[in-house]
Scaffold this motif. Structure first.
Motif, PDB file in Angstrom:
ATOM      1  N   ARG A 258      80.667 109.340  70.978  1.00  0.00           N
ATOM      2  CA  ARG A 258      81.241 108.340  70.078  1.00  0.00           C
ATOM      3  C   ARG A 258      81.239 108.796  68.617  1.00  0.00           C
ATOM      4  O   ARG A 258      82.069 108.369  67.826  1.00  0.00           O
ATOM      5  N   THR A 259      80.251 109.617  68.259  1.00  0.00           N
ATOM      6  CA  THR A 259      80.205 110.080  66.868  1.00  0.00           C
ATOM      7  C   THR A 259      80.452 111.587  66.738  1.00  0.00           C
ATOM      8  O   THR A 259      81.026 112.034  65.759  1.00  0.00           O
ATOM      9  N   ASP A 260      79.988 112.363  67.730  1.00  0.00           N
ATOM     10  CA  ASP A 260      80.086 113.833  67.657  1.00  0.00           C
ATOM     11  C   ASP A 260      80.752 114.358  68.916  1.00  0.00           C
ATOM     12  O   ASP A 260      80.100 114.944  69.772  1.00  0.00           O
ATOM     13  N   PRO A 261      82.068 114.183  69.051  1.00  0.00           N
ATOM     14  CA  PRO A 261      82.713 114.436  70.344  1.00  0.00           C
ATOM     15  C   PRO A 261      83.006 115.900  70.674  1.00  0.00           C
ATOM     16  O   PRO A 261      83.368 116.181  71.814  1.00  0.00           O
ATOM     17  N   VAL A 262      82.877 116.796  69.713  1.00  0.00           N
ATOM     18  CA  VAL A 262      83.197 118.198  70.016  1.00  0.00           C
ATOM     19  C   VAL A 262      82.004 119.082  69.686  1.00  0.00           C
ATOM     20  O   VAL A 262      81.379 118.943  68.635  1.00  0.00           O
ATOM     21  N   LYS A 263      81.676 119.990  70.608  1.00  0.00           N
ATOM     22  CA  LYS A 263      80.605 120.939  70.353  1.00  0.00           C
ATOM     23  C   LYS A 263      81.125 122.332  70.641  1.00  0.00           C
ATOM     24  O   LYS A 263      81.855 122.557  71.611  1.00  0.00           O
ATOM     25  N   ILE A 264      80.727 123.264  69.773  1.00  0.00           N
ATOM     26  CA  ILE A 264      81.069 124.676  69.961  1.00  0.00           C
ATOM     27  C   ILE A 264      79.770 125.444  70.149  1.00  0.00           C
ATOM     28  O   ILE A 264      78.841 125.306  69.358  1.00  0.00           O
TER      29      ILE A 264
END
Lengths: 395, 395
Positions: free
Chosen positions: A170-176
């Motif tokens: 909901r707040t941090d939808p993408v991670k690399i």
């Protein structure tokens, strides 16, 4: 005969298991009169920083296979032609007749050139290479000791980053997740070894063997995010675009040092910024750096056992009269997983690079294939954990 | 009575062990008529995204304690005053009489305000908080479930980064490990739990409780490097300078987004750049990000057991009639390590922050003290591995 051993290049979690294999085999042999360690690879020879490994306590040796990194110290030194005479002078002085070098592509080159110089000078020397690299990019060997443990870390780290992102979508939808691998995608591909469903990370994997423009990556991220509400991508720290430039290496540098060298964002930082800016999705970067090649808690038992074995085998081959060879692992067909040992010419390994074959990548998606999974899964040791996911039946 | 449970804030490797504790205790109780899960914390109540946890398979529940991250999904939602009526309306609709909220400081605030609103509205509701945060910054409790496992990761990661740097000192002599912790140094301090000698990493630890100017840090790095030939520093991702600004947050931003928000280098990236530029030492940054709070391979068994226990206890307290409390851990004096359970008022935990006391830091050096080590070591589970270091007797 007296034996000299050195470690070279980026260290791994199991390169000391290879050193232990060399030592345990050599110290037990009646043919070996002494074992000399060279500190920081070939630099230790040139600087005469040599130690007597026969004087190490048995308790220390017993801990070596469980100690990450290079206990002798490592180096990234490209041997110059005029160094060769100096190396031979030291070998002559200490009557070194066997040189075992644990390392990757560059180290194979060093070992080969030292062997060649000794041959030309009429100095009897047996030279054996022991394969090592988390990048898994050496030709001829099925895989490289060090890779299995780093791959296990990357697989577990991606599972972790994936579950984190799923919960925080909901707040941090993408991670690399940005991983090592030099110019090959073996380690980035390992990010998918814990993936068992469409929900599981990674959703996209970028490898140097298949360059893609940042714009195309952004499109894929947007689609993956639309499908699931979150997206996790794994990529190589040197991921290039189709022009061959590392992603993010164009444009304004983050800073320019006193010598005028420009420093750019890493591909992961660059993509995170553009995803945030252009897709409006908060993107976070996990960059474990050297932790991924060193973490004791994620060592693959298979990898550690093989690392020790190739070290032992190098000594056995040298004592049997072989020279100018690297020990290699040969995968046996069928199940269960098994490798046998063989040797290959150092010159056929030196400065070569084995990259991911096309069959290890999905033709239509930015993901490794089932064939890659079949190849890599036996290398990372015990099965990865099974995690819960709720059915989530609405009230 | 019907019970509703939610998870909130940054997830941890063991927050699902707390969820399991809540579920196992509640589903076994004859007083509980149903267990509702709220997806993504209090947002799930507001959006009526509620699930029936009684319908989950026993195999799924059994895997929960070994599954990192928040299985219900998490949120970072600051409850507005006008949300409270909506929350109560949903509770009334489903006849929820017990609200268990697993989270940190902000979640304690949410739970407290919901309880207060119910009380004012004459709606009978028992509210219990379950502590959770890798930052370990909740007051009153000895420590927070989630911290022990993240601390174990950070300790092992720093050992790994340290050995890597020691081996590669000739080319890459400085390493920075940047960890989480919000505005408290508990996690950065955990980097020293594997340090057993002067050679071992970390050599310098920077925590928000003791801000230092970048120039002073550079001086300390130069001295540490001079002493050993390499230096490893650990620091908090929000490490401030003495003016209170995060290191690197001044000066030219790396980029400015479409809304005009400026993005700066992280303190680790900023220091790495300055060390390189001003000390002429190549400095590398390891930034494990979300991996540090999620990694299954580094879960502390003590942490997992306590996380489950505080979840169970919250249900027991609620069933016994308690409300507006958070379960806390109370350290028992002496050896071996033991904690008992107690409760504290949610309002005394809400929005408070417990930082490292001065006694947990060395007075004269940038390192945590023996008192910190004594405090933290029992929390990270089984002993950290012992690694070999060669005596290196010259030939």
């Amino acid at each position: 005969m007296k034996l000299l051993v050195g470690q070279s290049g980026g260290p791994t979690a199991v390169i000391n298991a290879s050193l232990f294999g060399v030592l345990d085999e050599a110290l037990a042999s009646s043919q070996v009169s002494g074992v000399v360690g060279s500190l920081h690879g070939i630099e230790g020879v040139l600087r005469r920083e040599l130690i007597d490994l026969g004087q190490e306590a048995p308790e220390t040796l017993a801990l070596l296979p469980h100690t990450p990194s290079a206990a002798l110290g490592s180096c990234r030194y490209k041997l110059r032609d005029d160094d060769l005479e100096a190396v031979l002078a030291v070998f002559r002085q200490y009557d070194i007749r066997c040189f075992i070098y644990i390392g990757g592509n560059d180290s194979a080159d060093t070992a080969h050139r030292v062997g060649e110089a000794a041959h030309e000078a009429g100095y009897e020397l047996r030279v054996m290479g022991v394969p090592k690299t988390i990048d898994n990019d050496l030709p001829l060997t099925d895989h490289c000791p060090g890779y299995g443990s780093a791959a296990r870390f990357v697989a577990l780290a991606t599972m972790a980053a994936g579950r984190d992102t799923e919960a925080m979508r909901r707040t941090d939808p993408v991670k690399i997740v940005e991983v090592m691998g030099r110019h090959a995608g073996w380690l980035a591909a390992a990010s998918m070894l814990g993936k068992r469903s469409a929900e599981d990370a990674p959703h996209l994997v970028y490898v140097p063997e298949r360059p893609l423009a940042a714009e195309a990556i952004l499109d894929e991220v947007a689609r993956a995010h639309q499908a699931l509400g979150y997206a996790v991508l794994a990529l190589c720290e040197n991921q290039p675009d189709p022009s061959g430039k590392v992603l993010g290496a164009e444009g304004t540098p983050v800073f320019v040092d006193a010598f005028g060298h420009a420093y750019h964002e890493s591909p992961g930082a660059y993509l995170a910024r553009r995803i945030q800016d252009e897709l409006g999705l908060r993107a976070r970067l996990d960059k474990p750096g050297s932790i991924q090649r060193m973490m004791t808690a994620t060592v693959s038992a298979t990898d550690r056992a093989e690392a020790e074995l190739v070290g032992r085998q190098a000594v056995r081959c040298a004592l049997a009269g072989q020279t100018d060879q690297m020990v290699i692992l040969v995968r046996q067909p069928g199940e269960p997983y098994a490798c046998t040992l063989d040797t290959a010419l150092l010159q056929d390994i030196a400065n070569q690079q084995k990259r991911l074959p096309a069959s290890y990548l999905e033709p239509q998606a930015s993901l490794p294939s089932q064939a890659f999974r079949d190849y890599a899964l036996p290398l990372i040791g015990e099965p990865l954990p099974t995690l819960a996911r709720l059915r989530a039946i609405p009230v």
